[in-house]
Structures are given as C-alpha cells and as structure tokens.
Motif scaffolding. Structure first.
Motif, PDB file in Angstrom:
ATOM      1  N   CYS A   1       0.956  -1.371   0.045  1.00 45.83           N
ATOM      2  CA  CYS A   1      -0.054  -0.007  -0.002  1.00 45.83           C
ATOM      3  C   CYS A   1       0.826   1.249  -0.197  1.00 45.83           C
ATOM      4  O   CYS A   1       0.794   2.111   0.944  1.00 45.83           O
ATOM      5  CB  CYS A   1      -0.908  -0.085   1.077  1.00 45.83           C
ATOM      6  SG  CYS A   1      -2.092  -1.363   1.199  1.00 45.83           S
TER       7      CYS A   1
ATOM      8  N   SER B   1      -0.696   4.519   0.207  1.00 39.21           N
ATOM      9  CA  SER B   1      -1.802   4.865  -0.878  1.00 39.21           C
ATOM     10  C   SER B   1      -2.893   4.559  -0.131  1.00 39.21           C
ATOM     11  O   SER B   1      -3.957   4.958  -0.478  1.00 39.21           O
ATOM     12  CB  SER B   1      -1.787   3.694  -1.897  1.00 39.21           C
ATOM     13  OG  SER B   1      -1.641   2.464  -1.391  1.00 39.21           O
ATOM     14  N   GLU B   2      -2.841   4.009   1.285  1.00 42.13           N
ATOM     15  CA  GLU B   2      -4.331   3.857   2.025  1.00 42.13           C
ATOM     16  C   GLU B   2      -3.766   3.822   3.320  1.00 42.13           C
ATOM     17  O   GLU B   2      -2.357   3.435   3.569  1.00 42.13           O
ATOM     18  CB  GLU B   2      -5.307   2.626   1.635  1.00 42.13           C
ATOM     19  CG  GLU B   2      -4.416   1.409   1.418  1.00 42.13           C
ATOM     20  CD  GLU B   2      -5.421   0.461   0.966  1.00 42.13           C
ATOM     21  OE1 GLU B   2      -6.347   0.078   1.791  1.00 42.13           O
ATOM     22  OE2 GLU B   2      -5.168  -0.284  -0.201  1.00 42.13           O
TER      23      GLU B   2
ATOM     24  N   ASN C   1      -2.685  -3.287   3.982  1.00 43.51           N
ATOM     25  CA  ASN C   1      -3.907  -2.509   4.518  1.00 43.51           C
ATOM     26  C   ASN C   1      -4.775  -3.229   5.726  1.00 43.51           C
ATOM     27  O   ASN C   1      -4.105  -4.293   6.271  1.00 43.51           O
ATOM     28  CB  ASN C   1      -4.736  -2.125   3.282  1.00 43.51           C
ATOM     29  CG  ASN C   1      -5.473  -3.284   2.770  1.00 43.51           C
ATOM     30  OD1 ASN C   1      -5.313  -4.645   3.262  1.00 43.51           O
ATOM     31  ND2 ASN C   1      -5.836  -3.431   1.517  1.00 43.51           N
TER      32      ASN C   1
END
Length: 356
Positions: free
Chosen positions: A295, A321-322, A356
């Motif tokens: 991520c 990214s998250e 994640n």
C-alpha cells in the motif's frame, strides 16, 4: 529440466495489483536519506561493539562497530557525515540494541579501499578473511555470518555451492532485479567462493516465473568454469535451504544437521554480489537492494544505505496509498511485522511490505 522438491508446497497468487507484479519490472533506483540509524546486532551471533562516539566524523565504509569473536561481523558506516548519537533503540527482538546514528553530509567520502583484484586470480586464502572484514552476512533474510558458513569443522567437505535465486517469498523482487541488472557480479562472487573452497560445481537456482533472470544468469555464467543455471518449478518454499538442496542435488539434509553434512553450501544472490564487491573493489557491505511495495503509491526496488529508516523509504515511494494495517520486513510468508516507521533497515532487510 525444471526441478523441485517432491512433497508439499503451495502456490501464492501473483495476480495484478498484489504479489510481485507491481515491482517485477521496476529497475533498481538509488536512494539516500538525510540520516541513517545503524544498529550493531546485524547478524546471528554476538553483536558488534561501537568504536565511534557522538561528534565523530565518519566516511563511507569506515568501521563503526568491531566484531566480538568468531560468530560476529564488523559494522561499517553506510554514509559519510557526523555521528549524532550512539544510543540504545528498540528493535525487533525482546530487548533494545545499540545503534550509531549518522547525519549525512552528502559528500559520499569513502575510506581508503583495498581491492584484491580479479576473482579468478586472487589468492584463494584471502577470500574468506575479506568476506569477514567486509561484514557480509546472509542477505536472503537469515543474517548468518558468511565467513562462518564458509569455515568448516574438521572432516567436513563441500562439493557443490548453490546460489539461491529462487526468491519464492511473496511480494519481493529485489533478487530478481539484481539478477537482471548485475548478473556478472553474482557469478563473480560465486567463483570467488568456489576457488576459496576448492569446489568445482556452482549452480545458480532460479524459479521459472523469472525467465528473464534465468536468461540473464545463463549469459553471465557462459564460459565461467564449473558454473551453470538450474531452472526450478515455481512453488513455495522452493527457496528454503533444505528444499532447495533436495530440488537441485537430490540430496536430503538429515534431521538436525546442516547443509554441509550433505556437502553443500547455499548462498543468496545478494550475498554473492556483496562478496564480489569485497574482492574486486574492496568495498564492505554498506548498502543493499530492498523492495518497497504493497500500500504505497509508487512501489519500487531501492538500493539503500544500511540503516535507512522505513519512513524515508515510504516517502521515496510517494507515501502510503491507504491506511496501513501492518508493515513487514520481508514478504507475507516469513516477514516480521515492525513496530513503527522509525524502524531502521539492516543487512538482511530485503523488503518493506505495507498491508492494509
């Protein structure tokens, strides 16, 4: 003919967006941060003892931690600059470790190096001491001192060296990219060890999901005495030391015994390249290739100075990214969850994977 071990094993998915695909085709990028945190417990065995203090100026490759006995290796500065602290830090084990923190002056000033020359002409008796002095440990994740692995008990005999290019662990492509971009160095390191141990057979073993790496290593091995490439079926844990020995040689390591008990030594491709750097250029182990994936916005294969902290590597990949749930050193099968993004990398850190 592709080889494998006979029983068991699994096939982790490699579909788009996960696994190895995000970084498989990403060339190695050099990355250097403002500072490094270099801990002294880089190897299985006794940690090194710091030999610098706050305020000292150090050069790249300078010894900053001296080895403590046979089962230990020296630790070297991975950047040049000022030592800002020598202190205890929390790490991945039960207790704290001693670390040397260096602020980068970006001059990249090296200590004087003492190269030994070609791996085909160097005095074989100099190879293992050079590996020890360069602070080389297993770079596939085990951190075992390489000079110890290459020093046999009385009566032991080695007839085969296997170079582990399987990289069967999920997400990681650092070894894959090394084989593509610096294949000759891997063969050079293998040949140095073959000559040091008087071994006539060196086999570079690679899973068949890396056909480009197989082709690159075959080109590099062409004409090199005793060296060949063996394709393996893609199956986890194909790169496990005992499974690899069985797949390549048909031999089984007896329960409770070591590879040398069936006359084999296994070295990671990164370890071989580091050995070549030590012999040909006189360089100690101060950097490595590390896959940063999961991520993050821009998954990459980075060549980093040892001691680079995870936060800086994530930043070099554009940030998360998250929201991260866990961050591993290594892949999903054998990786270790790290406590926070201030955790520094070590010689054995082949990947930073954000889940994640």
């Amino acid at each position: 003919m592709k080889k494998t071990f006979k029983r068991g094993g699994i096939h982790p998915l490699h579909h788009e967006g996960s696994g190895k695909l995000p970084t498989r085709d990403k060339p190695i990028e050099d990355y250097v941060s403002d500072s490094v945190v270099i801990h002294m417990a880089m190897n299985i065995g006794a940690p090194a003892t710091p030999c610098v203090k706050k305020g000292d100026y150090v050069k790249v490759g300078q010894v900053i931690g001296t080895a403590n006995g046979f089962m230990s290796v020296p630790v070297h500065a991975s950047i040049s600059g000022e030592v800002t602290a020598v202190e205890q830090i929390p790490y991945l084990g039960a207790g704290p470790v001693t670390a040397v923190i260096i602020k980068n002056d970006f001059s990249d000033e090296w200590v004087e190096l003492n190269p030994l020359g070609s791996v085909e002409t160097v005095d074989p008796s100099l190879v293992i001491p050079a590996i020890r002095d360069a602070g080389i440990t297993g770079m596939g994740g085990a951190s075992f001192p390489t000079h110890v692995k290459l020093t046999f008990r009385e009566g032991a005999m080695c007839d085969t060296i296997i170079v582990n290019g399987a990289e069967c662990e999920t997400h990681l492509t650092a070894d894959h990219r090394l084989m593509l971009e610096n294949s000759v160095r891997i063969v050079d390191g293998l040949r140095a060890v073959m000559r040091a141990l008087n071994v006539s057979r060196g086999i570079i073993a690679i899973e068949d999901n890396k056909p480009d790496a197989i082709a690159a290593m075959e080109r590099a091995a062409f004409g090199r005495e005793g060296v060949r490439v063996q394709a393996l079926k893609t199956k986890y844990p194909q790169g496990g030391e005992k499974q690899l020995i069985t797949a390549v040689t048909g031999r089984q390591v007896p329960a409770g015994k070591l590879p040398i008990d069936c006359h084999v030594v296994v070295l990671n491709v990164g370890t071989c390249a580091a050995i070549a750097d030590a012999i040909i250029d006189g360089k100690p182990l101060v950097s490595r290739i590390c896959t940063v994936t999961g991520c993050v916005k821009q998954p990459k294969n980075l060549r980093i100075p040892i001691g680079t902290i995870v936060e800086d590597m994530i930043g070099a990949c554009g940030g998360f990214s998250e929201e991260p749930g866990k961050i591993f050193f290594g892949g999903a099968m054998t990786g270790i969850a790290i406590p926070n993004i201030q955790t520094p990398t070590a010689k054995s850190t082949n990947g930073v994977v954000v889940f994640n």
